[in-house]
Scaffold this motif. Structure first.
Motif, PDB file in Angstrom:
ATOM      1  N   ARG A  19       4.387   0.494   9.018  1.00 48.08           N
ATOM      2  CA  ARG A  19       3.615  -0.150   7.950  1.00 48.08           C
ATOM      3  C   ARG A  19       3.354   0.815   6.795  1.00 48.08           C
ATOM      4  NH1 ARG A  19      -1.820  -3.558   9.338  1.00 48.08           N
ATOM      5  NH2 ARG A  19      -2.107  -4.479   7.299  1.00 48.08           N
ATOM      6  N   LEU A  20       3.050   2.066   7.117  1.00 50.12           N
ATOM      7  CA  LEU A  20       2.830   3.069   6.076  1.00 50.12           C
ATOM      8  C   LEU A  20       4.107   3.357   5.291  1.00 50.12           C
ATOM      9  CD1 LEU A  20       0.501   5.600   7.884  1.00 50.12           C
ATOM     10  CD2 LEU A  20      -0.085   4.089   5.999  1.00 50.12           C
ATOM     11  N   LYS A  21       5.245   3.396   5.981  1.00 47.08           N
ATOM     12  CA  LYS A  21       6.507   3.633   5.288  1.00 47.08           C
ATOM     13  C   LYS A  21       6.838   2.504   4.331  1.00 47.08           C
ATOM     14  CE  LYS A  21       8.691   6.522   8.761  1.00 47.08           C
ATOM     15  NZ  LYS A  21       9.797   6.630   9.718  1.00 47.08           N
ATOM     16  N   VAL A  22       6.582   1.260   4.759  1.00 47.24           N
ATOM     17  CA  VAL A  22       6.833   0.114   3.882  1.00 47.24           C
ATOM     18  C   VAL A  22       5.904   0.154   2.679  1.00 47.24           C
ATOM     19  CG1 VAL A  22       6.666  -2.398   3.738  1.00 47.24           C
ATOM     20  CG2 VAL A  22       7.778  -1.346   5.686  1.00 47.24           C
ATOM     21  N   MET A  23       4.637   0.494   2.912  1.00 46.72           N
ATOM     22  CA  MET A  23       3.682   0.582   1.802  1.00 46.72           C
ATOM     23  C   MET A  23       4.086   1.695   0.832  1.00 46.72           C
ATOM     24  SD  MET A  23       0.143  -0.008   3.872  1.00 46.72           S
ATOM     25  CE  MET A  23      -0.887   0.341   2.484  1.00 46.72           C
ATOM     26  N   LYS A  24       4.572   2.805   1.360  1.00 43.93           N
ATOM     27  CA  LYS A  24       5.008   3.910   0.503  1.00 43.93           C
ATOM     28  C   LYS A  24       6.205   3.490  -0.348  1.00 43.93           C
ATOM     29  CE  LYS A  24       7.205   7.559   2.073  1.00 43.93           C
ATOM     30  NZ  LYS A  24       7.539   8.823   2.756  1.00 43.93           N
ATOM     31  N   HIS A  25       7.095   2.734   0.250  1.00 46.50           N
ATOM     32  CA  HIS A  25       8.258   2.256  -0.485  1.00 46.50           C
ATOM     33  C   HIS A  25       7.838   1.279  -1.593  1.00 46.50           C
ATOM     34  CE1 HIS A  25      12.380   1.133  -1.214  1.00 46.50           C
ATOM     35  NE2 HIS A  25      12.039  -0.137  -1.091  1.00 46.50           N
ATOM     36  N   SER A  33      -1.618   8.632  -7.112  1.00 47.48           N
ATOM     37  CA  SER A  33      -1.674   8.421  -5.673  1.00 47.48           C
ATOM     38  C   SER A  33      -2.966   7.766  -5.219  1.00 47.48           C
ATOM     39  CB  SER A  33      -1.493   9.757  -4.952  1.00 47.48           C
ATOM     40  OG  SER A  33      -2.500  10.656  -5.342  1.00 47.48           O
ATOM     41  N   SER A  34      -3.985   7.711  -6.060  1.00 49.43           N
ATOM     42  CA  SER A  34      -5.250   7.104  -5.629  1.00 49.43           C
ATOM     43  C   SER A  34      -5.075   5.616  -5.334  1.00 49.43           C
ATOM     44  CB  SER A  34      -6.345   7.327  -6.665  1.00 49.43           C
ATOM     45  OG  SER A  34      -6.027   6.667  -7.865  1.00 49.43           O
ATOM     46  N   ASP A  35      -4.224   4.930  -6.090  1.00 41.82           N
ATOM     47  CA  ASP A  35      -3.964   3.519  -5.805  1.00 41.82           C
ATOM     48  C   ASP A  35      -3.300   3.352  -4.440  1.00 41.82           C
ATOM     49  OD1 ASP A  35      -4.996   2.695  -8.241  1.00 41.82           O
ATOM     50  OD2 ASP A  35      -3.048   2.789  -9.240  1.00 41.82           O
ATOM     51  N   PHE A  36      -2.392   4.248  -4.129  1.00 43.31           N
ATOM     52  CA  PHE A  36      -1.714   4.198  -2.840  1.00 43.31           C
ATOM     53  C   PHE A  36      -2.704   4.406  -1.697  1.00 43.31           C
ATOM     54  CE2 PHE A  36       0.817   6.590   0.417  1.00 43.31           C
ATOM     55  CZ  PHE A  36       1.465   5.492   0.921  1.00 43.31           C
ATOM     56  N   LEU A  38      -5.895   3.817  -1.747  1.00 46.64           N
ATOM     57  CA  LEU A  38      -6.763   2.642  -1.665  1.00 46.64           C
ATOM     58  C   LEU A  38      -6.066   1.520  -0.903  1.00 46.64           C
ATOM     59  CD1 LEU A  38      -8.335   2.516  -5.234  1.00 46.64           C
ATOM     60  CD2 LEU A  38      -9.484   3.049  -3.081  1.00 46.64           C
ATOM     61  N   LYS A  39      -4.766   1.360  -1.097  1.00 45.85           N
ATOM     62  CA  LYS A  39      -4.001   0.361  -0.345  1.00 45.85           C
ATOM     63  C   LYS A  39      -4.016   0.683   1.148  1.00 45.85           C
ATOM     64  CE  LYS A  39      -1.397  -2.371  -3.084  1.00 45.85           C
ATOM     65  NZ  LYS A  39      -1.447  -3.786  -3.022  1.00 45.85           N
ATOM     66  N   ILE A  40      -3.885   1.963   1.482  1.00 43.04           N
ATOM     67  CA  ILE A  40      -3.907   2.363   2.902  1.00 43.04           C
ATOM     68  C   ILE A  40      -5.270   2.057   3.508  1.00 43.04           C
ATOM     69  CG2 ILE A  40      -3.845   4.341   4.464  1.00 43.04           C
ATOM     70  CD1 ILE A  40      -1.705   5.532   2.665  1.00 43.04           C
ATOM     71  N   PHE A  44      -5.932  -0.603   6.707  1.00 38.90           N
ATOM     72  CA  PHE A  44      -6.477  -0.135   7.983  1.00 38.90           C
ATOM     73  C   PHE A  44      -7.988   0.052   7.843  1.00 38.90           C
ATOM     74  CE2 PHE A  44      -2.120   1.505   7.651  1.00 38.90           C
ATOM     75  CZ  PHE A  44      -1.556   0.876   8.748  1.00 38.90           C
ATOM     76  N   PRO A  45      -8.763  -1.032   7.897  1.00 33.38           N
ATOM     77  CA  PRO A  45     -10.201  -0.936   7.610  1.00 33.38           C
ATOM     78  C   PRO A  45     -11.048  -0.365   8.745  1.00 33.38           C
ATOM     79  CG  PRO A  45      -9.628  -3.177   8.180  1.00 33.38           C
ATOM     80  CD  PRO A  45      -8.347  -2.388   8.149  1.00 33.38           C
ATOM     81  N   GLY A  46     -10.454   0.044   9.855  1.00 30.03           N
ATOM     82  CA  GLY A  46     -11.228   0.497  11.000  1.00 30.03           C
ATOM     83  C   GLY A  46     -12.031   1.757  10.759  1.00 30.03           C
ATOM     84  N   ASN A  47     -11.497   2.714  10.020  1.00 28.08           N
ATOM     85  CA  ASN A  47     -12.171   3.988   9.792  1.00 28.08           C
ATOM     86  C   ASN A  47     -12.547   4.120   8.320  1.00 28.08           C
ATOM     87  OD1 ASN A  47     -11.822   4.749  12.450  1.00 28.08           O
ATOM     88  ND2 ASN A  47      -9.838   5.677  12.046  1.00 28.08           N
ATOM     89  N   PRO A  48     -13.769   4.591   8.033  1.00 29.21           N
ATOM     90  CA  PRO A  48     -14.202   4.720   6.641  1.00 29.21           C
ATOM     91  C   PRO A  48     -13.546   5.847   5.902  1.00 29.21           C
ATOM     92  CG  PRO A  48     -15.992   5.338   8.140  1.00 29.21           C
ATOM     93  CD  PRO A  48     -14.836   4.886   8.970  1.00 29.21           C
TER      94      PRO A  48
END
Length: 48
Positions: A19-25, A33-36, A38-40, A44-48
């Motif tokens: 999932r991270l690789k697809v998001m990076k692509h 990189s801050s937008d990237f 924020l997408k991550i 993955f909302p489990g950890n703050p």
């Protein structure tokens, strides 16, 4: 020993990695990189 501390299957980790690789692509054209990151955090909302 690590299995006792963090009970997570490798299939779950592979899914997260994929999932991270697809998001990076998909984030190739972002200005910074801050937008990237924020997408991550949104994906993955489990950890703050």
């Amino acid at each position: 020993m690590a299995r006792m501390r963090w009970p997570m299957h490798t299939g779950h980790l592979e899914g997260i990695d994929n999932r991270l690789k697809v998001m990076k692509h998909m984030a190739y054209g972002y200005r910074d990189s801050s937008d990237f990151f924020l997408k991550i955090k949104a994906a993955f909302p489990g950890n703050p």
